[in-house]
Scaffold this motif. Structure first.
Motif, PDB file in Angstrom:
ATOM      1  N   HIS A 196       4.056   7.083   5.980  1.00  0.00           N
ATOM      2  CA  HIS A 196       2.787   7.552   6.533  1.00  0.00           C
ATOM      3  C   HIS A 196       2.080   6.494   7.393  1.00  0.00           C
ATOM      4  O   HIS A 196       1.317   6.845   8.270  1.00  0.00           O
ATOM      5  CB  HIS A 196       1.859   8.090   5.425  1.00  0.00           C
ATOM      6  N   ASP A 197       2.342   5.214   7.151  1.00  0.00           N
ATOM      7  CA  ASP A 197       1.660   4.177   7.927  1.00  0.00           C
ATOM      8  C   ASP A 197       2.585   3.443   8.903  1.00  0.00           C
ATOM      9  O   ASP A 197       2.211   2.387   9.428  1.00  0.00           O
ATOM     10  CB  ASP A 197       1.001   3.158   6.977  1.00  0.00           C
ATOM     11  N   HIS A 214       0.843  -1.201   0.000  1.00  0.00           N
ATOM     12  CA  HIS A 214       0.000   0.000   0.000  1.00  0.00           C
ATOM     13  C   HIS A 214       0.883   1.258   0.000  1.00  0.00           C
ATOM     14  O   HIS A 214       0.679   2.165  -0.807  1.00  0.00           O
ATOM     15  CB  HIS A 214      -0.932   0.007   1.210  1.00  0.00           C
TER      16      HIS A 214
END
Ligand code: MG
Length: 377
Positions: free
Chosen positions: A95-96, A66
């Motif tokens: 970001h994750d 992702h």
């Protein structure tokens, strides 16, 4: 297009919390990106759930794939707009990093466990990972990223946490949530690239899993239009279902990417930000057109109702939450069950939350079985 005046410029970064000499050949944002790629938390993303639990199938997206897709979409939009591609890539890949095992189910359970102890937000945890939890340097904790990368990584933040950050770092990355200002265009772009990426790949994964069907998707304007156009151009595609689906997803992705580029160009033309700081005082400039915004929202709502809330997904959600809660209780009761550096910390609840949040799905499941004797999922 060369660097635009409104882009973030690595030669004029607001800098790192621990000052460093410039690198001989790489820009400051390239260094940020490289540090993220080499981090421990980044490697763990491969075994962390996006929507489908890691063991459910080898072809489903994980947090890692992702994040790579977000970076790809982000760069595709950044280049024609003259934004800094390295910064976009750094933010997208990081970001994750703060996500718990088992996706949003894990984060909700951990947040419940941390009620009364400051709560748990995955965006803030991503910042904690790069600021404090990574151990790679002799003289400081974390990766010592630039302000601009950290600003982008902290995508959302509650007011309470923003006030706490502001105390620790006055005028730092928490400030915009108090002032109501914007982050850089590169950060704004990553937010939208994130949504474009999961809307597209969750269609693919959703159909692959059998939980959603092409017939259901045809009720959505964005999907239906591209489905119809793909069939008109390739009449043999109904016999090749997988290629048909990929062709539709490809066309949807392209249309969204070009829509963002055009809509953002128009807003930049209207507001004419003359610097990266002027961007922060302007409204959000990286956006869909209003028509595409409505279609993307319809798709997002569909995925929420039909995929993320599908009974089969919800069943694993309940078990994942139970695992996180029981792990939390077990480590709190016996901190020696954690590695020594976590066990030694004075902020016990936060230490347990940091330890659990860092786990991959499969490590969390193994630890849960070791500590409770129960085998879930
Ligand atoms: Mg994401």
């Amino acid at each position: 297009m060369s660097r635009a005046v409104y882009a973030s410029d690595p030669a004029h970064t607001r800098g790192r919390r621990h000052p460093e000499q410039p690198a001989p050949t790489r820009s400051e944002f390239q260094r940020d990106r490289d540090r993220i790629v080499h981090s421990t938390a980044f490697r763990r993303l491969v075994y962390k759930t996006q929507v489908f639990l890691n063991h459910e199938g080898d072809l489903f997206r994980t947090r890692l794939t992702h994040s790579l897709e977000v970076a790809q979409i982000g760069r595709s939009i950044a280049r024609p707009l003259g934004l800094d591609e390295d910064l976009v890539e750094a933010i997208a890949l990081a970001h994750d990093l703060g996500h718990t095992p088992f996706g949003h189910a894990g984060q909700d359970a951990l947040n419940e466990c941390m009620v009364g102890h400051g709560g748990f937000e995955h965006n803030l945890q991503s910042l904690r990972v790069v600021d404090a939890l990574e151990e790679r340097y002799p003289a400081h904790d974390g990766l010592n990223l630039t302000f601009e990368a950290r600003e982008g990584i902290l995508k959302h933040c509650s007011r309470r946490n923003a006030l706490r950050l502001e105390q620790l770092e006055p005028g730092g990355v928490g400030r915009r949530f108090i002032d109501g200002t914007q982050p850089s265009l590169e950060a704004q772009l990553c937010n939208l690239a994130d949504a474009i990426a999961y809307n597209a790949h969750d269609i693919d994964d959703g159909v692959r899993s059998g939980l959603i069907s092409i017939e259901q998707l045809q009720e959505l304007a964005l999907f239906e239009r591209h489905h119809r156009q793909a069939l008109a151009q390739h009449p043999d595609l109904p016999r090749r279902a997988r290629r048909l689906l990929y062709e539709v997803i490809r066309r949807m992705l392209s249309e969204q990417v070009y829509d963002v580029i055009d809509a953002t160009r128009a807003l930049i033309e209207q507001h004419r930000p003359h610097s990266a700081d002027a961007v922060r005082r302007a409204p959000t400039l990286v956006r869909f057109s209003s028509g595409m915004h409505a279609q993307a929202s319809e798709l997002k709502q569909f995925l929420f109702a039909k995929l993320y809330r599908h009974p089969q997904v919800m069943q694993t959600t309940g078990q994942a939450q139970q695992m996180v809660r029981e792990l939390f209780q077990a480590y709190l009761a016996d901190s020696a069950a954690m590695p020594a550096d976590f066990a030694a910390r004075q902020d016990r609840e936060r230490a347990v939350a940091d330890y659990i949040a860092g786990m991959t799905d499969r490590f969390a499941a193994r630890e849960h079985e070791r500590l409770t004797g129960a085998r879930l999922l």
